[in-house]
Scaffold this motif. Sequence first.
Motif, PDB file in Angstrom:
ATOM      1  N   LEU A 167      42.187  31.822  42.229  1.00  0.00           N
ATOM      2  CA  LEU A 167      41.065  32.630  41.763  1.00  0.00           C
ATOM      3  C   LEU A 167      40.942  33.832  42.694  1.00  0.00           C
ATOM      4  O   LEU A 167      40.787  33.679  43.908  1.00  0.00           O
ATOM      5  CB  LEU A 167      39.780  31.807  41.771  1.00  0.00           C
ATOM      6  CG  LEU A 167      38.528  32.451  41.151  1.00  0.00           C
ATOM      7  CD1 LEU A 167      38.782  32.821  39.687  1.00  0.00           C
ATOM      8  CD2 LEU A 167      37.332  31.509  41.250  1.00  0.00           C
ATOM      9  N   TYR A 168      40.998  35.029  42.106  1.00  0.00           N
ATOM     10  CA  TYR A 168      41.113  36.252  42.900  1.00  0.00           C
ATOM     11  C   TYR A 168      39.937  37.181  42.644  1.00  0.00           C
ATOM     12  O   TYR A 168      39.480  37.338  41.505  1.00  0.00           O
ATOM     13  CB  TYR A 168      42.420  36.965  42.546  1.00  0.00           C
ATOM     14  CG  TYR A 168      42.827  38.064  43.490  1.00  0.00           C
ATOM     15  CD1 TYR A 168      43.242  37.776  44.781  1.00  0.00           C
ATOM     16  CD2 TYR A 168      42.810  39.397  43.080  1.00  0.00           C
ATOM     17  CE1 TYR A 168      43.632  38.791  45.652  1.00  0.00           C
ATOM     18  CE2 TYR A 168      43.196  40.415  43.937  1.00  0.00           C
ATOM     19  CZ  TYR A 168      43.611  40.107  45.226  1.00  0.00           C
ATOM     20  OH  TYR A 168      43.998  41.111  46.080  1.00  0.00           O
ATOM     21  N   ASP A 169      39.444  37.766  43.721  1.00  0.00           N
ATOM     22  CA  ASP A 169      38.328  38.715  43.642  1.00  0.00           C
ATOM     23  C   ASP A 169      38.882  40.133  43.672  1.00  0.00           C
ATOM     24  O   ASP A 169      39.355  40.609  44.700  1.00  0.00           O
ATOM     25  CB  ASP A 169      37.391  38.485  44.828  1.00  0.00           C
ATOM     26  CG  ASP A 169      36.230  39.471  44.860  1.00  0.00           C
ATOM     27  OD1 ASP A 169      36.154  40.333  43.965  1.00  0.00           O
ATOM     28  OD2 ASP A 169      35.416  39.388  45.791  1.00  0.00           O
ATOM     29  N   ARG A 172      35.088  42.816  42.820  1.00  0.00           N
ATOM     30  CA  ARG A 172      33.962  41.923  42.558  1.00  0.00           C
ATOM     31  C   ARG A 172      34.031  41.228  41.202  1.00  0.00           C
ATOM     32  O   ARG A 172      33.026  40.680  40.722  1.00  0.00           O
ATOM     33  CB  ARG A 172      32.631  42.669  42.714  1.00  0.00           C
ATOM     34  CG  ARG A 172      32.441  43.231  44.114  1.00  0.00           C
ATOM     35  CD  ARG A 172      31.040  43.741  44.331  1.00  0.00           C
ATOM     36  NE  ARG A 172      30.878  44.207  45.701  1.00  0.00           N
ATOM     37  CZ  ARG A 172      29.723  44.678  46.194  1.00  0.00           C
ATOM     38  NH1 ARG A 172      28.656  44.738  45.412  1.00  0.00           N
ATOM     39  NH2 ARG A 172      29.650  45.079  47.446  1.00  0.00           N
ATOM     40  N   LEU A 173      35.194  41.235  40.594  1.00  0.00           N
ATOM     41  CA  LEU A 173      35.410  40.475  39.373  1.00  0.00           C
ATOM     42  C   LEU A 173      36.378  39.342  39.697  1.00  0.00           C
ATOM     43  O   LEU A 173      37.485  39.584  40.188  1.00  0.00           O
ATOM     44  CB  LEU A 173      35.979  41.365  38.259  1.00  0.00           C
ATOM     45  CG  LEU A 173      35.042  42.448  37.712  1.00  0.00           C
ATOM     46  CD1 LEU A 173      35.785  43.306  36.681  1.00  0.00           C
ATOM     47  CD2 LEU A 173      33.800  41.819  37.089  1.00  0.00           C
ATOM     48  N   GLU A 174      35.975  38.114  39.445  1.00  0.00           N
ATOM     49  CA  GLU A 174      36.803  36.960  39.764  1.00  0.00           C
ATOM     50  C   GLU A 174      37.651  36.572  38.550  1.00  0.00           C
ATOM     51  O   GLU A 174      37.141  36.448  37.438  1.00  0.00           O
ATOM     52  CB  GLU A 174      35.927  35.775  40.193  1.00  0.00           C
ATOM     53  CG  GLU A 174      35.156  36.050  41.469  1.00  0.00           C
ATOM     54  CD  GLU A 174      34.303  34.869  41.892  1.00  0.00           C
ATOM     55  OE1 GLU A 174      34.374  33.823  41.217  1.00  0.00           O
ATOM     56  OE2 GLU A 174      33.565  34.996  42.890  1.00  0.00           O
ATOM     57  N   LYS A 175      38.947  36.425  38.796  1.00  0.00           N
ATOM     58  CA  LYS A 175      39.857  36.119  37.704  1.00  0.00           C
ATOM     59  C   LYS A 175      40.999  35.252  38.221  1.00  0.00           C
ATOM     60  O   LYS A 175      41.493  35.448  39.332  1.00  0.00           O
ATOM     61  CB  LYS A 175      40.431  37.405  37.108  1.00  0.00           C
ATOM     62  CG  LYS A 175      41.315  37.187  35.899  1.00  0.00           C
ATOM     63  CD  LYS A 175      41.795  38.512  35.318  1.00  0.00           C
ATOM     64  CE  LYS A 175      42.686  38.283  34.102  1.00  0.00           C
ATOM     65  NZ  LYS A 175      43.160  39.570  33.523  1.00  0.00           N
ATOM     66  N   PHE A 176      41.405  34.271  37.404  1.00  0.00           N
ATOM     67  CA  PHE A 176      42.539  33.431  37.774  1.00  0.00           C
ATOM     68  C   PHE A 176      43.841  34.216  37.619  1.00  0.00           C
ATOM     69  O   PHE A 176      44.041  34.937  36.644  1.00  0.00           O
ATOM     70  CB  PHE A 176      42.593  32.172  36.906  1.00  0.00           C
ATOM     71  CG  PHE A 176      41.798  31.033  37.476  1.00  0.00           C
ATOM     72  CD1 PHE A 176      42.244  30.365  38.617  1.00  0.00           C
ATOM     73  CD2 PHE A 176      40.617  30.622  36.883  1.00  0.00           C
ATOM     74  CE1 PHE A 176      41.519  29.317  39.152  1.00  0.00           C
ATOM     75  CE2 PHE A 176      39.886  29.571  37.415  1.00  0.00           C
ATOM     76  CZ  PHE A 176      40.336  28.921  38.551  1.00  0.00           C
ATOM     77  N   LYS A 177      44.712  34.071  38.604  1.00  0.00           N
ATOM     78  CA  LYS A 177      46.030  34.703  38.592  1.00  0.00           C
ATOM     79  C   LYS A 177      47.098  33.625  38.681  1.00  0.00           C
ATOM     80  O   LYS A 177      46.946  32.646  39.413  1.00  0.00           O
ATOM     81  CB  LYS A 177      46.183  35.662  39.775  1.00  0.00           C
ATOM     82  CG  LYS A 177      45.183  36.810  39.803  1.00  0.00           C
ATOM     83  CD  LYS A 177      45.504  37.856  38.742  1.00  0.00           C
ATOM     84  CE  LYS A 177      44.594  39.056  38.872  1.00  0.00           C
ATOM     85  NZ  LYS A 177      44.910  40.106  37.872  1.00  0.00           N
ATOM     86  N   GLN A 178      48.182  33.826  37.921  1.00  0.00           N
ATOM     87  CA  GLN A 178      49.362  32.966  38.058  1.00  0.00           C
ATOM     88  C   GLN A 178      50.508  33.864  38.512  1.00  0.00           C
ATOM     89  O   GLN A 178      50.852  34.830  37.839  1.00  0.00           O
ATOM     90  CB  GLN A 178      49.700  32.255  36.748  1.00  0.00           C
ATOM     91  CG  GLN A 178      48.726  31.154  36.402  1.00  0.00           C
ATOM     92  CD  GLN A 178      49.314  30.152  35.429  1.00  0.00           C
ATOM     93  OE1 GLN A 178      49.149  28.955  35.588  1.00  0.00           O
ATOM     94  NE2 GLN A 178      49.992  30.628  34.420  1.00  0.00           N
ATOM     95  N   VAL A 179      51.070  33.527  39.660  1.00  0.00           N
ATOM     96  CA  VAL A 179      52.009  34.430  40.327  1.00  0.00           C
ATOM     97  C   VAL A 179      53.235  33.663  40.820  1.00  0.00           C
ATOM     98  O   VAL A 179      53.117  32.522  41.288  1.00  0.00           O
ATOM     99  CB  VAL A 179      51.316  35.133  41.524  1.00  0.00           C
ATOM    100  CG1 VAL A 179      52.305  35.956  42.332  1.00  0.00           C
ATOM    101  CG2 VAL A 179      50.165  36.001  41.028  1.00  0.00           C
ATOM    102  N   PHE A 217      41.319  35.859  48.100  1.00  0.00           N
ATOM    103  CA  PHE A 217      41.466  34.577  47.416  1.00  0.00           C
ATOM    104  C   PHE A 217      40.136  33.823  47.557  1.00  0.00           C
ATOM    105  O   PHE A 217      39.668  33.577  48.667  1.00  0.00           O
ATOM    106  CB  PHE A 217      42.580  33.734  48.041  1.00  0.00           C
ATOM    107  CG  PHE A 217      43.973  34.140  47.634  1.00  0.00           C
ATOM    108  CD1 PHE A 217      44.380  35.461  47.686  1.00  0.00           C
ATOM    109  CD2 PHE A 217      44.885  33.179  47.219  1.00  0.00           C
ATOM    110  CE1 PHE A 217      45.671  35.835  47.320  1.00  0.00           C
ATOM    111  CE2 PHE A 217      46.172  33.532  46.852  1.00  0.00           C
ATOM    112  CZ  PHE A 217      46.564  34.869  46.897  1.00  0.00           C
ATOM    113  N   ILE A 218      39.545  33.457  46.434  1.00  0.00           N
ATOM    114  CA  ILE A 218      38.262  32.763  46.472  1.00  0.00           C
ATOM    115  C   ILE A 218      38.428  31.403  47.154  1.00  0.00           C
ATOM    116  O   ILE A 218      39.307  30.607  46.803  1.00  0.00           O
ATOM    117  CB  ILE A 218      37.690  32.570  45.057  1.00  0.00           C
ATOM    118  CG1 ILE A 218      37.552  33.928  44.358  1.00  0.00           C
ATOM    119  CG2 ILE A 218      36.339  31.843  45.113  1.00  0.00           C
ATOM    120  CD1 ILE A 218      36.650  34.904  45.056  1.00  0.00           C
ATOM    121  N   GLU A 219      37.573  31.148  48.150  1.00  0.00           N
ATOM    122  CA  GLU A 219      37.565  29.898  48.924  1.00  0.00           C
ATOM    123  C   GLU A 219      38.900  29.613  49.608  1.00  0.00           C
ATOM    124  O   GLU A 219      39.174  28.485  50.013  1.00  0.00           O
ATOM    125  CB  GLU A 219      37.154  28.711  48.049  1.00  0.00           C
ATOM    126  CG  GLU A 219      35.728  28.833  47.513  1.00  0.00           C
ATOM    127  CD  GLU A 219      35.316  27.628  46.703  1.00  0.00           C
ATOM    128  OE1 GLU A 219      36.174  26.748  46.437  1.00  0.00           O
ATOM    129  OE2 GLU A 219      34.127  27.560  46.334  1.00  0.00           O
TER     130      GLU A 219
END
Length: 331
Positions: A167-169, A172-179, A217-219
């Motif tokens: 989960l990436y900030d 200020r918008l949090e969105k899941f990333k697959q990398v 990276f969130i948390e």
Amino acid sequence: MEDYSKRRLYRKIIVKLLREKKHNIDELLSSLNDILITDYGMNSVARRTLDRAKESLIDNGYIIKSRKFEGKNYFVLEGHPENLNLTEEEQLTLPLLLGLLDTEKAMNSVEWIKSVLMEEFDYSKEDLNPHPHFVHIQPTLNSQDQLLILAGRIIEYIKKGQAIKFLYDKKRLEKFKQVAPLQIRYYDNRYYLLGTDIDENTNEAGTLLKNYTLDKFIERQVYPAIIEADDDDSIEKHIYFDYQKLYKNSDLENLLSNSLGIWYDRENQLKTFRLKFTDWAMGIVENKKIHQSQQIIEKTKDFTILEISVWDNREIDFFVGRFGDKCERLN
């Protein structure tokens, strides 16, 4: 039979005693027991325990000889295992290297390094404390330990060629990333992940290189990327990729080799910049290369002119701006 930790302690004390001076067998046993009782609150040991510990040291590469002095036999430590020998340069620089880590001295791994040096090489805490003679003033990063752990976890995924999800900030918008992760890079006091996005429909790794800042990276968490199946299959299917192939196809090595640190632009051409440094800025660029392409074109007592060939993007502007009026772009 003594457990491993006790046997290791006996060996450590024997080596320390023999480093200090020669001992006959009675003196060695007496000194060993004094330390065990006084410093560790342990029971004294018998002669046979001392003999076993001494023989174990010899088996592991320590050279302990019996020499006669003034008609009496003494044990003398004449050599160490090759991997435990420190050169004079290593002895001088190890405390300084720890000084560079001083901003992270509260981290468990740094404390572990110190404990190993004290245990294996007989350093004292004072030996490994360079203050006040050497000071590293760069402040520690926020959540440095979490960032290092996160970087270490991502590297484990990289080694396996396994895609990750987090989960990436971003603004200020949090969105899941697959990398598909390719490299961790530390630049200008921040950690970055270089990789390519995983297509949500095909679950394949793209080739467009992107970077993500680890402190966003969130948390500080990362997870294995999975194939989202339409059926009710309860077994998670992880996404893997060919690391060597993707590394090459992403052109990472070329893009980053022509960058000052982390930014790049596929559409920009390389540009040769000529920069003029004066005053205190001269010493910085002369003693630390700002890029592998750096060449000093002209040098006087008043200024230094150098050339570098890098991407023409905001990174060069940020770099020049740090020197204020002590750096001038000549082209």
